[in-house]
Design a protein around this motif. Structure first.
Motif, PDB file in Angstrom:
ATOM      1  N   CYS A   1      26.755  44.440  42.880  1.00 33.72           N
ATOM      2  CA  CYS A   1      26.422  44.624  41.552  1.00 33.72           C
ATOM      3  C   CYS A   1      27.648  44.601  40.628  1.00 33.72           C
ATOM      4  O   CYS A   1      27.413  43.736  39.555  1.00 33.72           O
ATOM      5  N   SER A   2      28.805  44.950  40.927  1.00 29.48           N
ATOM      6  CA  SER A   2      29.765  44.825  40.054  1.00 29.48           C
ATOM      7  C   SER A   2      30.388  43.495  40.126  1.00 29.48           C
ATOM      8  O   SER A   2      31.080  42.866  38.930  1.00 29.48           O
ATOM      9  N   LYS A   3      30.211  42.682  41.158  1.00 26.02           N
ATOM     10  CA  LYS A   3      30.661  41.319  41.277  1.00 26.02           C
ATOM     11  C   LYS A   3      29.724  40.548  40.274  1.00 26.02           C
ATOM     12  O   LYS A   3      30.322  39.541  39.520  1.00 26.02           O
TER      13      LYS A   3
ATOM     14  N   PHE B   1      27.100  49.192  45.135  1.00 24.96           N
ATOM     15  CA  PHE B   1      27.553  49.910  43.763  1.00 24.96           C
ATOM     16  C   PHE B   1      29.045  50.113  43.592  1.00 24.96           C
ATOM     17  O   PHE B   1      29.574  51.002  42.781  1.00 24.96           O
ATOM     18  N   ALA B   2      29.588  49.704  44.729  1.00 23.97           N
ATOM     19  CA  ALA B   2      31.218  50.141  44.604  1.00 23.97           C
ATOM     20  C   ALA B   2      31.764  49.607  43.587  1.00 23.97           C
ATOM     21  O   ALA B   2      31.527  48.253  43.066  1.00 23.97           O
TER      22      ALA B   2
ATOM     23  N   ARG C   1      35.282  50.859  53.433  1.00 23.56           N
ATOM     24  CA  ARG C   1      36.073  49.636  52.757  1.00 23.56           C
ATOM     25  C   ARG C   1      35.732  48.973  51.770  1.00 23.56           C
ATOM     26  O   ARG C   1      36.419  48.301  51.133  1.00 23.56           O
ATOM     27  N   TYR C   2      34.420  49.045  51.222  1.00 21.19           N
ATOM     28  CA  TYR C   2      34.037  48.869  50.072  1.00 21.19           C
ATOM     29  C   TYR C   2      34.762  49.472  48.616  1.00 21.19           C
ATOM     30  O   TYR C   2      34.690  49.151  47.549  1.00 21.19           O
ATOM     31  N   TRP C   3      35.322  50.692  48.867  1.00 20.16           N
ATOM     32  CA  TRP C   3      35.708  51.796  47.817  1.00 20.16           C
ATOM     33  C   TRP C   3      37.183  51.526  47.546  1.00 20.16           C
ATOM     34  O   TRP C   3      37.737  51.805  46.525  1.00 20.16           O
ATOM     35  N   THR C   4      37.915  51.012  48.381  1.00 15.37           N
ATOM     36  CA  THR C   4      39.465  51.109  48.184  1.00 15.37           C
ATOM     37  C   THR C   4      40.194  49.994  49.338  1.00 15.37           C
ATOM     38  O   THR C   4      39.488  49.629  50.207  1.00 15.37           O
TER      39      THR C   4
ATOM     40  N   ARG D   1      30.991  38.425  36.761  1.00 17.18           N
ATOM     41  CA  ARG D   1      31.011  37.041  36.788  1.00 17.18           C
ATOM     42  C   ARG D   1      30.103  36.742  35.554  1.00 17.18           C
ATOM     43  O   ARG D   1      30.323  35.747  35.026  1.00 17.18           O
ATOM     44  N   HIS D   2      29.027  37.582  35.252  1.00 16.08           N
ATOM     45  CA  HIS D   2      28.366  37.379  34.022  1.00 16.08           C
ATOM     46  C   HIS D   2      29.209  37.659  32.738  1.00 16.08           C
ATOM     47  O   HIS D   2      29.143  36.724  31.637  1.00 16.08           O
ATOM     48  N   VAL D   3      30.214  38.546  32.817  1.00 14.82           N
ATOM     49  CA  VAL D   3      31.215  38.735  31.561  1.00 14.82           C
ATOM     50  C   VAL D   3      32.011  37.507  31.549  1.00 14.82           C
ATOM     51  O   VAL D   3      32.259  37.100  30.282  1.00 14.82           O
TER      52      VAL D   3
END
Length: 299
Positions: free
Chosen positions: A273-275, A266-267, A213-216, A279-281
């Motif tokens: 991590c991507s979230k 890591f999805a 569910r995290y990948w697509t 948010r940082h960017v």
């Protein structure tokens, strides 16, 4: 590699593939607990089947497990329909009662002559190494038939999962297909009992689907990924179980959980991590815009 070992790996891969694909629909239809209840409710059926048949037979055990699982389903529906108890509480009650009865029967069988050779203990935590040639054939053929059924009815399952009213409007037999889906859930739980065990089989049903569910966002890819994750977990767990002589079920679930944690972290879009990076960017861009605005006001 020995031919029997290759067959065990193949059957575990097919079991994981079928579990992941069917688990996708169980997860999206919020029927995760049904698989757990079926797995735990299967134990008394297996024990009673042994008491009647007198020796180990996977086919007879599976019939007993299926009957016991069906009785558990009837009990859950009766409690929900005739009392004010919610479905999750009803599942918890039935699961506990059936599993407790199964433990009592298992203890009684082990305390009598020939009980230790029954092989029923392997059903608690699973043991792929105990699968015989006939067991592997039954498991493989059943798993292949379930995968073919999912592929054949994939479009209909997709519609009844997301829009039951629309499915009824265009003439899809919703009740019949829901029954087929429930039959597939019970079947995959039952055939996986000896390899993964009654305690952890439901985790193999749901964990690969959660990881996928995290990948697509697309159901087709999610179903395929869940099947791949389930197959990888099944083969890895069976391999370590064969060389380390430990129960297969916990190892399969450890590998499935590792895949889930990797996906959770890591999805690309939904991973933690991507979230955090996004948010940082975004905060950095917002800060740059604020600085540009403040300098513009000073000029």
């Amino acid at each position: 590699m020995d031919v029997n070992v290759q067959w065990v790996f193949t059957s575990m891969a097919l079991l994981g593939l079928a579990s992941g694909m069917i688990g996708t629909f169980a997860l999206l239809k919020k029927q995760s607990l049904i698989g757990d209840a079926m797995a735990h409710a299967a134990l008394p059926g297996i024990c009673i089947a042994f008491l009647f048949y007198g020796q180990k037979s996977l086919l007879v055990f599976l019939i007993g497990a299926a009957c016991s699982g069906y009785m558990a389903t009837v009990c859950i529906q009766f409690i929900v329909k005739h009392t004010r108890i919610k479905e999750d509480a009803a599942i918890g009650i039935v699961l506990s009662v059936f599993f407790g009865l199964g433990i009592v029967l298992l203890t009684w069988i082990n305390q009598h002559e020939g009980g230790n050779q029954s092989g029923i203990n392997d059903f608690l935590f699973g043991k792929a190494a105990s699968l015989t040639g006939n067991d592997v054939n039954v498991l493989t053929i059943t798993a292949v038939l379930m995968v073919i059924t999912i592929l054949f009815f994939f479009k209909e399952f997709k519609i009844i999962t997301f829009d039951r009213a629309f499915a009824q409007g265009i003439g899809i037999p919703v009740s019949l297909l829901n029954g087929v889906l429930m039959f597939l859930i019970v079947s995959v739980v039952v055939i996986g009992l000896q390899a993964v065990g009654v305690v952890l089989m439901s985790a193999l049903l749901i964990t690969p689907a959660l990881a996928a569910r995290y990948w697509t966002e697309r159901l087709g890819w999610m179903t395929l990924l869940a099947g791949v994750f389930g197959a990888l977990s099944g083969v890895a767990g069976a391999y370590v179980s064969l060389i380390a002589y430990v129960p297969t079920g916990p190892l399969v679930i450890i590998f499935a959980t590792a895949l889930f944690l990797f996906s959770f972290l890591f999805a690309p879009k939904r991973g933690l991590c991507s979230k955090i990076i996004r948010r940082h960017v975004e905060r950095k861009k917002l800060r740059v815009k604020q600085l540009m605005y403040e300098r513009g006001e000073q000029l």
